[in-house]
Structures are given as C-alpha cells and as structure tokens.
Enzyme design. Structure first.
Site, PDB file in Angstrom:
ATOM      1  CG  ASP A 188     -14.782  -5.297   3.377  1.00 51.79           C
ATOM      2  OD1 ASP A 188     -13.932  -5.013   4.233  1.00 51.79           O
ATOM      3  OD2 ASP A 188     -15.940  -4.849   3.403  1.00 51.79           O
ATOM      4  CD  GLU A 355     -14.619  -6.718  10.741  1.00 47.33           C
ATOM      5  OE1 GLU A 355     -15.827  -6.557  10.997  1.00 47.33           O
ATOM      6  OE2 GLU A 355     -13.880  -5.787  10.346  1.00 47.33           O
TER       7      GLU A 355
END
Length: 465
Positions: A188, A355
C-alpha cells in the site's frame, strides 16, 4: 578474503541502515539489502542453507551459482520488530529457529513465526563483526556448532563469542533486478514529493490478517537510494483507539505541517476499521494523533469499510479526503485538515471498484484511480476514470496496471502516483506479491514510470522487476 572484508566495511558505511530512534539500545546495526555473513573464526565459511537447514560452509569464487545463492540473504526490516532484522533467502523464505535449530521456512505471518524469524544485532567478538540474538529468546544467539547453526544460550567464553560472530560482507549472489525499491515486506505505498525529496509511506506487511501496528517513512532524492527514517507512528503507544491493522497511510502537506491519514482497528471490542489523522512538523515524522479519536468512524456512513484514505489538494488550495473499500467516498476537508462537514460526504463508487482510491490532476483533467479485485488475488489490478472536478462525475477509461505472469509479477495494485514538480514526469508506486514466494500478506513495493497518450489517457504500465 581481505577483499571481501573491505567490501563489508564499505557496505556497513554506505548501507541502508535502519533508524533505531526510541528502540532498545542494541549495540550494532546492519545494512539492509543483499548481504552474506562470514564466520569470524572460520574465514571463508559463510552462513548458508542446505536442504532447508542453516550451516556455515566454504564458499569461494569457484563455487556453483546455487551455493552462492544459498549463501546470500536479504537483510530486511524485522518481521517482529523494526528495531531488529530478518533474513530472507533468494527464494523468498526466511531464516528462523525451530526447536533451537536454524532453518529456512515460508513466512506464515503469525506472531510465533515472526518472532522466530527476527534477530537483533549486538557487537561481535571482533571489530566490525556482529552477533545475532533471538528476538523471543534474547539470552540465546545464533552460533555454529560442528558447522551447523543453532540458537544457543550465551556463554561468556572466547570460543562461544567467536562461534556466534559474523562479518557482514558483500553478497555472493548480487541483486540483479531493480525491485523491490525497499527491501522487505511492505504494501500500500503512498509516494509523495516534499522539499526536493521523494517520501514513501507503506503498510508494514508480512502479518497474518494484515495485523501490523506501525508505519515507517523512507525518503530518496532519486527513487533508487532510500533512507529509512524509522517508525513514524505506532498504534500501540501512539493511538488510543486502535492497536492493530495499521493500513494504507497517506501524507499531505498544508499549513507548513504534514498530515498522516491512516486506517486502524482494535484487537478487541470494536474490530471494525476506522480512519485517523496524525500531524508532524516534518515529512519524516514523528507523527502524533491529531484528534485522540477517529476522523471517520466505522458505521458512520452506510456501506463499505472505512479504510484506504487519500488526500488530494486542488490548485485553489482546497483539499479533499477520499476513502473506502467496497464503496468510494469523498468529502472536502476544512482548512485545518483534520475536520469536515459530514453532510458534504459524497459516494463516487465507479464500476469495478474495490478499494484504494487515488486522485490527481493533469492538464485540467482529474483522474480517479482505484484497485479492483482482492489483494489476495493475482488478478488485483489498477483501473482509472477521468472527470472534470475532484467530485466527478467520472468516466471509466480502463485498466492501467495488472499482473505480468511472464515476469512472475502477481497482484500489482494499491498504488499512488507522484509528479516531479515542473515536469511531465510521473511515477506510480504499488505493491505486488513478493517475488518469487509472496502472496496477499507477503507483498513488496515497486515503482515504475507512468506515461500518457496525446489525448490524456494513461498508457498501460508494464510492471518491471
């Protein structure tokens, strides 16, 4: 062997050294990245794995490529502690102890494995050498006994100190690829540019259930050589409402300060994820929780999960907070960057969205990017849309980044994008399954160029090793 020892001293001087601010006072630090470990009292013998078991064996320039590879480890962020280290093989496995015998195994991500595979560095028996103490058995050190590696209780003898001391040398099997950009398991990644340097803020990966607790910051002048600034926020001591699930940090600059937006959960009680915000005077932290409570609470808005925050600041200085898994949301932030009007929250979920929303602007066009599918799937990928405002409406354009099986690249996604100021040079940071043995909880960070067609559409990014 003198030449390799000199290389070792150079590596220690110029290496990528973990910052130990606020950590236990271990006497030695290690350079991260590809390295080999030479026995102090048997020069020419190196730590290696043979049929999964750890040994010290002779390695020379005439040794086979496989022997050299078996004697090479990547020194990475400690799986159980950022103050210590773990040792990853070329095949993606980790050196760990089991019943006090040293061996290599795949990272399962549970607390026991992470502790068994974490070692802390102390000064060795000779200048420039190190000893490696067990994270979960600190009175025990890695030592060789009849050339086999064991985790033995410390003995205050010259023989034991020599048997448990190693010189960190240049790797027998040097790295041949550009990635990952930072050694170890990180996901991420949020890539930003502040004050003439790139800053990288990833999720610390390698935990079962993504249950990590802290964030680190890295910076670079060239996207190649990175400085590790250590832990910048730890849910345990620094966040009262969250103690795990430290996911997907993103940092924005405004008002002469830096704001870290993050996801967090609690190990007990309310386990649903919530969003927080922390503030610092430097992009390298340390950050402190700005509110003492979540910025976005679980269940505050119907549908989706409150994770994956990102902030975009438009040319007029207005900043917007984006977030959500399952449902994508956006709200203008107030000028303080830590509050907003909940009545202004809008849902902007595009087709295929899962997401990791990310927004940027180029030549008057707004780009909304996101990840599709599940991060545990090799089909995790990045798609995008364009719009005429930070709030949309959005027109889906297609897929930007996806797996490349011919290169062993799986699950590339949860990205960020940065522009080199004053240029049309853009880079995309993302995670992928660690190559070669990674999965949805053992991921690594990569960076590639991102380019545009004449009509403003994004050219598909070909992920590289």
């Amino acid at each position: 062997m003198r030449f390799r020892s000199m290389l070792a001293l150079s590596a220690l001087a110029a290496g990528f050294v973990v910052v130990l601010s606020g950590a236990p006072a271990y006497a030695a630090t290690l350079p991260t990245g590809a390295r080999s470990l030479e026995s102090v009292n048997y020069p020419g013998r190196f730590v290696r794995h043979l049929d999964s078991l750890g040994r010290v064996d002779a390695v020379t320039s005439a040794s086979t490529a496989q022997v050299k590879q078996d004697a090479t480890f990547t020194v990475v962020n400690g799986l159980a502690s950022p103050s210590c280290y773990s040792f990853q093989t070329k095949s993606g496995l980790f050196l760990r102890h089991r019943d006090y015998r040293l061996r290599i195994d795949a990272n399962t991500g549970d607390a026991v494995f992470r502790a068994d595979a974490t070692f802390c560095a102390v000064d060795g028996s000779t200048a420039g050498s190190v000893s490696l103490t067990s994270y979960n058995y600190p009175s025990r050190r890695i030592r060789h006994r009849d050339f086999a590696l064991w985790l033995d209780a410390y003995q205050d003898t010259a023989a034991f100190r020599a048997d448990s001391s190693f010189r960190i040398t240049a790797p027998w099997a040097p790295k041949t690829t550009a990635g990952p950009v930072i050694p170890g398991l990180f996901a991420d990644p949020h890539l930003a540019y502040f004050g003439g340097r790139y800053y990288l803020y990833p999720t610390t990966d390698g935990y079962a259930g993504w249950s990590g607790t802290y964030y680190k910051a890295f910076s670079s002048a060239d996207l190649v050589n990175w400085t590790d600034h250590g832990v910048i926020l730890d849910h345990g001591p620094d966040v009262s409402w969250a103690d795990n699930s430290a996911w997907a940090p993103a940092v924005a600059a405004k008002n002469g300060r830096y704001y870290l937006y993050f996801s967090g959960g609690a190990a007990s009680g309310n386990t649903a994820k919530q969003l927080g915000v922390a503030v610092a005077d430097s992009p390298a932290g340390p950050f402190r929780d700005a509110l003492g409570r979540p910025l976005v609470t679980s269940g505050q808005f119907s549908g989706g999960q409150a994770i994956d925050p990102m902030v975009f600041t438009d040319d007029d200085g207005r900043s917007y907070l984006y977030w959500g898994q399952g449902v994508a949301r956006v709200v203008p932030l107030n000028s303080d960057m830590i509050s907003y009007d909940a009545a202004q929250v809008r849902t902007i979920t595009p087709s295929g969205y899962n997401e990791a929303p990310f927004v940027f602007k180029r030549n008057g066009t707004y780009y909304l990017m996101w990840s599709e599918n599940d991060t545990r799937s090799e089909d995790y990928r990045v798609a995008y849309a364009t719009g005429t405002s930070p709030l949309g409406p959005w027109t889906k354009r297609g897929i930007v980044l996806q797996k490349r099986l011919d290169a062993g690249i799986r699950g590339p996604g949860h990205h960020s994008v940065v522009q080199l100021p004053g240029t049309d040079t853009w880079h995309i940071a993302y995670h992928r399954f660690a190559v070669p043995a990674g999965n949805g909880t053992n991921r690594e960070t990569a960076i590639d160029r991102m380019e545009f067609n004449a009509d403003g559409t994004i050219r598909p990014v070909v992920p590289t090793l």
